[in-house]
Design a protein around this motif. Structure first.
Motif, short mmCIF file in Angstrom:
data_model
loop_
_atom_site.label_atom_id
_atom_site.label_comp_id
_atom_site.label_asym_id
_atom_site.label_seq_id
_atom_site.Cartn_x
_atom_site.Cartn_y
_atom_site.Cartn_z
N UNK A 20 0.79 -1.23 0.00
CA UNK A 20 0.00 0.00 0.00
C UNK A 20 0.83 1.28 0.00
N UNK A 21 1.85 1.44 0.82
CA UNK A 21 2.62 2.70 0.77
C UNK A 21 3.25 2.96 -0.60
N UNK A 22 3.64 1.91 -1.29
CA UNK A 22 4.23 2.07 -2.63
C UNK A 22 3.17 2.44 -3.66
N UNK A 23 1.99 1.87 -3.49
CA UNK A 23 0.90 2.16 -4.43
C UNK A 23 0.47 3.62 -4.31
N UNK A 24 0.42 4.12 -3.10
CA UNK A 24 0.01 5.50 -2.88
C UNK A 24 0.93 6.50 -3.56
N UNK A 25 2.16 6.08 -3.84
CA UNK A 25 3.12 6.95 -4.52
C UNK A 25 3.17 6.70 -6.02
N UNK A 26 2.37 5.75 -6.50
CA UNK A 26 2.42 5.36 -7.91
C UNK A 26 1.56 6.28 -8.77
N UNK A 27 2.05 6.56 -9.97
CA UNK A 27 1.29 7.33 -10.94
C UNK A 27 0.97 6.47 -12.16
N UNK A 28 0.83 5.16 -11.94
CA UNK A 28 0.51 4.23 -13.00
C UNK A 28 -0.86 3.63 -12.74
N UNK A 29 -1.78 3.82 -13.68
CA UNK A 29 -3.15 3.34 -13.50
C UNK A 29 -3.20 1.83 -13.32
N UNK A 30 -2.35 1.10 -14.03
CA UNK A 30 -2.37 -0.36 -13.94
C UNK A 30 -2.11 -0.85 -12.51
N UNK A 31 -1.21 -0.21 -11.82
CA UNK A 31 -0.88 -0.60 -10.45
C UNK A 31 -2.09 -0.39 -9.55
N UNK A 32 -2.75 0.76 -9.67
CA UNK A 32 -3.93 1.05 -8.87
C UNK A 32 -5.05 0.05 -9.17
N UNK A 67 -9.03 6.10 -0.34
CA UNK A 67 -8.16 5.39 -1.27
C UNK A 67 -8.57 5.64 -2.71
N UNK A 68 -9.88 5.56 -3.00
CA UNK A 68 -10.35 5.81 -4.36
C UNK A 68 -10.11 7.26 -4.78
N UNK A 69 -10.29 8.18 -3.86
CA UNK A 69 -10.04 9.59 -4.18
C UNK A 69 -8.56 9.84 -4.47
N UNK A 70 -7.70 9.21 -3.70
CA UNK A 70 -6.26 9.35 -3.95
C UNK A 70 -5.91 8.74 -5.30
N UNK A 71 -6.49 7.59 -5.60
CA UNK A 71 -6.24 6.93 -6.89
C UNK A 71 -6.65 7.84 -8.04
N UNK A 72 -7.82 8.46 -7.94
CA UNK A 72 -8.28 9.34 -9.01
C UNK A 72 -7.44 10.60 -9.11
N UNK A 73 -6.99 11.09 -7.98
CA UNK A 73 -6.13 12.28 -8.01
C UNK A 73 -4.79 11.95 -8.67
N UNK A 75 -4.12 9.18 -10.84
CA UNK A 75 -4.17 8.65 -12.20
C UNK A 75 -5.54 8.81 -12.87
N UNK A 76 -6.38 9.67 -12.35
CA UNK A 76 -7.74 9.84 -12.88
C UNK A 76 -7.82 10.33 -14.31
N UNK A 77 -6.76 10.95 -14.82
CA UNK A 77 -6.77 11.43 -16.21
C UNK A 77 -6.08 10.46 -17.15
N UNK A 78 -5.62 9.33 -16.63
CA UNK A 78 -4.98 8.31 -17.46
C UNK A 78 -6.03 7.63 -18.34
N UNK A 79 -5.66 7.27 -19.54
CA UNK A 79 -6.59 6.64 -20.47
C UNK A 79 -7.07 5.27 -19.94
N UNK A 80 -6.32 4.66 -19.04
CA UNK A 80 -6.69 3.35 -18.48
C UNK A 80 -7.38 3.48 -17.12
N UNK A 81 -7.80 4.66 -16.73
CA UNK A 81 -8.37 4.88 -15.40
C UNK A 81 -9.85 4.54 -15.29
N UNK A 82 -10.47 4.06 -16.34
CA UNK A 82 -11.89 3.74 -16.33
C UNK A 82 -12.35 2.86 -15.17
#
Length: 157
Positions: A20-32, A67-73, A75-82
């Motif tokens: 989880x700590x590593x994911x929170x720092x990730x800017x890759x939609x696939x990881x989230x 968690x979902x809000x952080x994910x959208x913040x 990588x929410x504009x990533x093409x794979x963020x659907x």
């Protein structure tokens, strides 16, 4: 490295997963998305799985909505963020409101979230648009045509 760590911990209950700590720092939609699938697997399991999921978020001082809000913040504009947008909207739609005023506030927030989600080009925009259409038709069918016309014009459809 992070994907390998997630695969390694995929069957491990959430409090014991150290990713989880590593994911929170990730800017890759696939990881989230992989982590959301991991959470869904444990959330939909037994009561112990749900308790473990809640415990995992408490350990890291997060709730599912945070968690979902952080994910959208992130990588929410990533093409794979659907899938992340869909998870967030499902979570919002299933939330309970205590009274009519809270229901109105909730619906207004959900409406704004749908509008934001369909304004971003991603891999689930058409599905979210259909869900948004259903949401609005449940709320006020007379208002739907005006909102859809304005959004369609704004998004070139």
């Amino acid at each position: 490295m992070l994907r390998g760590r997630l695969r390694l911990h995929y069957n491990t209950p959430p409090p014991h997963c150290t990713a989880l700590p590593y994911i929170l720092e990730s800017f890759t939609a696939d990881i989230w998305i992989v982590y959301l699938q991991y959470l869904q697997k444990h959330k939909s399991g037994t009561a112990d799985g749900r308790e473990a999921l809640e415990e995992a978020f408490k350990v890291h001082s997060y709730s599912h909505i945070n968690f979902l809000q952080i994910a959208l913040k992130s990588v929410g504009t990533d093409v794979r963020s659907g899938p992340i947008w869909k998870s967030y909207l499902v979570f919002l739609n299933t939330a309970d409101a205590d009274n009519p005023r809270m229901e109105s506030i909730k619906n207004s927030f959900i409406r704004k979230t749908y509008q934001k989600a369909i304004s971003i080009p991603h891999n689930a925009v058409e599905e979210i648009w259909r869900d948004y259409d259903l949401f609005e038709n449940k709320q006020d069918p007379t208002l739907v045509c005006c909102l859809k016309l304005a959004l369609t014009f704004r998004h070139g459809g």
